[in-house]
Design a protein around this motif. Structure first.
Motif, mmCIF file in Angstrom:
data_model
loop_
_atom_site.group_PDB
_atom_site.id
_atom_site.type_symbol
_atom_site.label_atom_id
_atom_site.label_comp_id
_atom_site.label_asym_id
_atom_site.label_seq_id
_atom_site.Cartn_x
_atom_site.Cartn_y
_atom_site.Cartn_z
ATOM 1 N N SER A 72 0.873 -1.118 -0.178
ATOM 2 C CA SER A 72 0.138 -0.067 0.126
ATOM 3 C C SER A 72 0.956 1.249 -0.016
ATOM 4 O O SER A 72 2.053 1.031 0.238
ATOM 5 C CB SER A 72 -0.829 -0.010 1.143
ATOM 6 N N GLY A 73 0.150 2.411 -0.415
ATOM 7 C CA GLY A 73 0.892 3.684 -0.194
ATOM 8 C C GLY A 73 1.490 4.049 1.287
ATOM 9 O O GLY A 73 2.216 4.663 1.506
ATOM 10 N N THR A 74 0.452 3.623 2.148
ATOM 11 C CA THR A 74 0.795 3.725 3.527
ATOM 12 C C THR A 74 2.000 3.098 3.956
ATOM 13 O O THR A 74 2.918 3.564 4.719
ATOM 14 C CB THR A 74 -0.378 3.203 4.477
ATOM 15 N N LEU A 77 5.072 5.072 2.567
ATOM 16 C CA LEU A 77 5.841 6.074 3.667
ATOM 17 C C LEU A 77 6.311 5.500 4.739
ATOM 18 O O LEU A 77 7.385 5.848 5.202
ATOM 19 C CB LEU A 77 4.355 6.852 3.977
ATOM 20 N N THR A 98 -3.983 16.925 4.441
ATOM 21 C CA THR A 98 -3.596 15.702 3.489
ATOM 22 C C THR A 98 -4.423 14.523 4.136
ATOM 23 O O THR A 98 -5.101 14.526 5.132
ATOM 24 C CB THR A 98 -2.276 15.045 3.761
ATOM 25 N N PHE A 99 -4.353 13.336 3.397
ATOM 26 C CA PHE A 99 -5.038 12.250 4.071
ATOM 27 C C PHE A 99 -4.170 11.656 5.433
ATOM 28 O O PHE A 99 -2.950 11.926 5.468
ATOM 29 C CB PHE A 99 -5.012 11.049 3.192
ATOM 30 N N THR A 102 -0.632 10.015 5.836
ATOM 31 C CA THR A 102 0.735 10.573 5.922
ATOM 32 C C THR A 102 1.259 10.963 7.188
ATOM 33 O O THR A 102 2.612 10.418 7.504
ATOM 34 C CB THR A 102 0.613 12.061 5.308
ATOM 35 N N VAL A 144 3.548 16.527 0.560
ATOM 36 C CA VAL A 144 2.509 15.937 -0.239
ATOM 37 C C VAL A 144 1.931 16.483 -1.418
ATOM 38 O O VAL A 144 1.841 17.761 -1.407
ATOM 39 C CB VAL A 144 1.169 15.580 0.935
ATOM 40 N N ASP A 170 5.274 12.200 -0.621
ATOM 41 C CA ASP A 170 4.132 11.584 -0.631
ATOM 42 C C ASP A 170 3.343 11.795 -1.787
ATOM 43 O O ASP A 170 3.100 12.863 -2.070
ATOM 44 C CB ASP A 170 3.073 11.813 0.415
ATOM 45 N N CYS A 172 1.283 10.009 -3.446
ATOM 46 C CA CYS A 172 0.064 8.934 -3.632
ATOM 47 C C CYS A 172 -1.069 9.334 -4.595
ATOM 48 O O CYS A 172 -1.932 8.528 -4.975
ATOM 49 C CB CYS A 172 -0.450 8.313 -2.316
ATOM 50 N N GLN A 173 -1.012 10.872 -4.830
ATOM 51 C CA GLN A 173 -2.142 11.339 -5.366
ATOM 52 C C GLN A 173 -1.410 12.038 -6.791
ATOM 53 O O GLN A 173 -2.093 12.675 -7.427
ATOM 54 C CB GLN A 173 -2.800 12.491 -4.830
ATOM 55 N N SER A 194 0.412 5.146 -4.009
ATOM 56 C CA SER A 194 -0.528 4.129 -3.675
ATOM 57 C C SER A 194 -1.246 4.020 -4.972
ATOM 58 O O SER A 194 -1.282 4.715 -5.905
ATOM 59 C CB SER A 194 -1.407 5.004 -2.861
ATOM 60 N N TYR A 196 -4.351 2.511 -4.656
ATOM 61 C CA TYR A 196 -5.616 2.235 -4.366
ATOM 62 C C TYR A 196 -6.279 2.445 -5.647
ATOM 63 O O TYR A 196 -6.086 3.369 -6.420
ATOM 64 C CB TYR A 196 -5.756 3.274 -3.329
ATOM 65 N N ALA A 207 -2.399 -1.829 -3.202
ATOM 66 C CA ALA A 207 -1.111 -2.050 -3.607
ATOM 67 C C ALA A 207 -0.354 -0.543 -3.474
ATOM 68 O O ALA A 207 -1.002 0.585 -3.453
ATOM 69 C CB ALA A 207 -1.100 -2.479 -5.093
ATOM 70 N N TYR A 324 -10.506 17.545 2.462
ATOM 71 C CA TYR A 324 -10.594 16.835 3.624
ATOM 72 C C TYR A 324 -11.316 17.648 4.931
ATOM 73 O O TYR A 324 -11.168 18.965 4.791
ATOM 74 C CB TYR A 324 -9.102 16.278 4.166
HETATM 75 C C1 LIG Z 1 -4.067 7.125 -0.714
HETATM 76 C C2 LIG Z 1 -3.253 8.095 -0.145
HETATM 77 C C3 LIG Z 1 -2.453 7.423 0.818
HETATM 78 C C4 LIG Z 1 -2.332 6.100 1.193
HETATM 79 O O1 LIG Z 1 -2.238 5.001 0.392
HETATM 80 P P1 LIG Z 1 -2.983 3.624 0.773
HETATM 81 O O2 LIG Z 1 -2.486 2.916 -0.747
HETATM 82 O O3 LIG Z 1 -4.363 3.636 0.658
HETATM 83 O O4 LIG Z 1 -2.257 3.037 1.849
HETATM 84 C C5 LIG Z 1 -1.511 8.159 1.570
HETATM 85 N N1 LIG Z 1 -1.189 9.498 1.179
HETATM 86 C C6 LIG Z 1 -2.164 10.382 0.446
HETATM 87 C C7 LIG Z 1 -2.102 11.862 0.238
HETATM 88 C C8 LIG Z 1 -3.044 9.547 -0.093
HETATM 89 O O5 LIG Z 1 -3.898 10.167 -1.034
#
Ligand SMILES: *Cc1c(COP(=O)(O)O)cnc(C)c1O
Length: 381
Positions: A72-74, A77, A98-99, A102, A144, A170, A172-173, A194, A196, A207, A324
């Motif tokens: 995963s993205g989590t 990190l 952020t989500f 992070t 991020v 980060d 992930c987006q 991520s 997702y 993943a 958010y």
């Molecule tokens: C989606 C996301 C994550 C986490 O990714 P996962 O794959 O869901 O664990 C972390 N940081 C940001 C900014 C995200 O958008």
């Protein structure tokens, strides 16, 4: 216009979904099926051939030397921080806008998240605010690339170089986003992604991946993600189980060649929104900074009357979401950090005013037009 007539404007019209994953093109869907079936046939489900191949291709796509596929993205990190030697007694600076993951990853690594407010224009962490948050305990910065636009990396890298601390992106987006020609994830010590399902490059499950130019870091993350082991049943350190599985890797491998095209469709959708929503008093559009290639993971606008507009769109069948609603320093698990309401005014105001509109590669122009018209109608009142 009386309110009853206002509501009626949405009646009968097709709803506009916030996101619709079922619309991926048919050719791609077939390629995904073939890829998945070949993994089922191979019976090599974890870290198989598709994982190796995807890692190579994704590293090169990002403009980095190495890529480690993860769960995963989590985890990307968390493992980036661990592999960089960050843990108890250390502070890591990041954004409160952020989500949750992070800052959660920073806390899970044993370090203390320290927030720095965001820039008014890009909504990414402000380099000037980072400077103010530095202490002798600061060991890393986690910018991020929020909503698909990269943070202002030059000044961030400069601060980090002066302090000899790590930068972990980060991303992930931000798959495929660029900053002055450099790919997201390729500038800092590591970039975390991520996959997702709703992300710009999405798997059919969880993943993630880490990219880096640092061979040692890549090797350590690869090991940490497999219980700290490089040779089976010989463990060099305490790790976790965060391996990428072959099924997801094969699916990602099939989708990667389409990523730029999908991002271009998002950019075209954003351009149409911007054209149709310009010059509305009281609505702030997302800005693309100079030298930045925004990939619009989300298309978010800023409106003082956010909650009213969201209700209005809901009633008209137009999917809008809030990313958010609460900045991280005001989330319960981080209350012990001692930051209260008022500590990060730019992030707090954004959380009150942000609204994300329907956005996905296959969104239709007429859907964007209908969403935009409904918003214009709202502002006419
Ligand atoms: C989606 C996301 C994550 C986490 O990714 P996962 O794959 O869901 O664990 C972390 N940081 C940001 C900014 C995200 O958008």
């Amino acid at each position: 216009m009386p309110p009853t007539q206002l509501k009626a404007s949405g009646k009968g019209a097709q709803p506009v979904p916030f996101i619709d994953l079922s619309r991926d093109d048919r050719v791609l869907k077939n390629e995904i099926k073939t890829a998945a079936l070949s993994v089922l046939k191979s019976c090599h489900y974890i870290r198989g051939r598709p994982c190796v191949e995807f890692s190579e291709k994704f590293a090169s796509y990002c403009g980095a030397k190495y890529c480690v596929g993860l769960a995963s993205g989590t985890d990307a990190l968390f493992l980036a921080l661990k592999a960089a030697g960050i843990g108890p007694g250390h502070e890591v600076i990041t954004t409160p806008f952020t989500f949750f993951a992070t800052a959660e990853a920073i806390a899970n690594a044993g370090a203390k998240p320290v927030f720095a407010d965001i820039d008014e224009d890009t909504w990414c962490i402000s380099p000037a605010k980072i400077e103010k948050a530095l202490t002798p305990k600061t060991k890393a910065i986690v910018p991020v690339h929020i909503f698909g636009q990269m943070a202002d990396m030059d000044p961030i890298m400069k601060i980090a170089a002066a302090k000899k601390i790590a930068v972990i992106e980060d991303a992930c987006q931000a798959h495929g986003a660029q900053y002055k020609g450099c790919g997201a994830g390729s500038i800092g010590l590591a970039g975390c992604f991520s996959f997702y399902p709703t992300k710009n490059l999405g798997a059919c499950g969880d993943a993630g991946a880490l990219v880096t130019n640092d061979k040692e870091l890549a090797e350590r993350v690869l090991r940490l993600a497999d219980h700290g082991s490089k040779i089976k049943y010989i463990h060099d350190e305490i790790g976790v189980n965060s391996r990428l599985d072959s099924l997801q890797a094969a699916i990602l491998l099939a989708k990667l060649p389409k990523l730029d095209e999908m991002n271009n469709k998002r950019r075209a959708a954003a351009a149409l929104y911007k054209k149709l929503l310009s010059s509305i008093n009281g609505l702030v559009l997302p800005r693309e900074a100079q030298g930045s290639r925004h990939v619009y993971h989300l298309f978010s606008v800023r409106v003082e009357q956010r909650d009213r507009l969201k209700r209005y769109l809901d009633e008209a069948g137009i999917g809008a979401q809030i990313y958010y609603p609460v900045p991280l320093h005001l989330q319960e698990p981080f209350s012990s950090l001692g930051r209260q309401a008022g500590s990060f005014p730019v992030s707090e105001q954004l959380c009150r005013e942000i609204l994300s509109l329907p956005m996905f590669p296959e969104i239709k122009d007429r859907e964007i037009r209908r969403a935009a018209k409904t918003i214009r109608d709202f502002f006419k009142n």
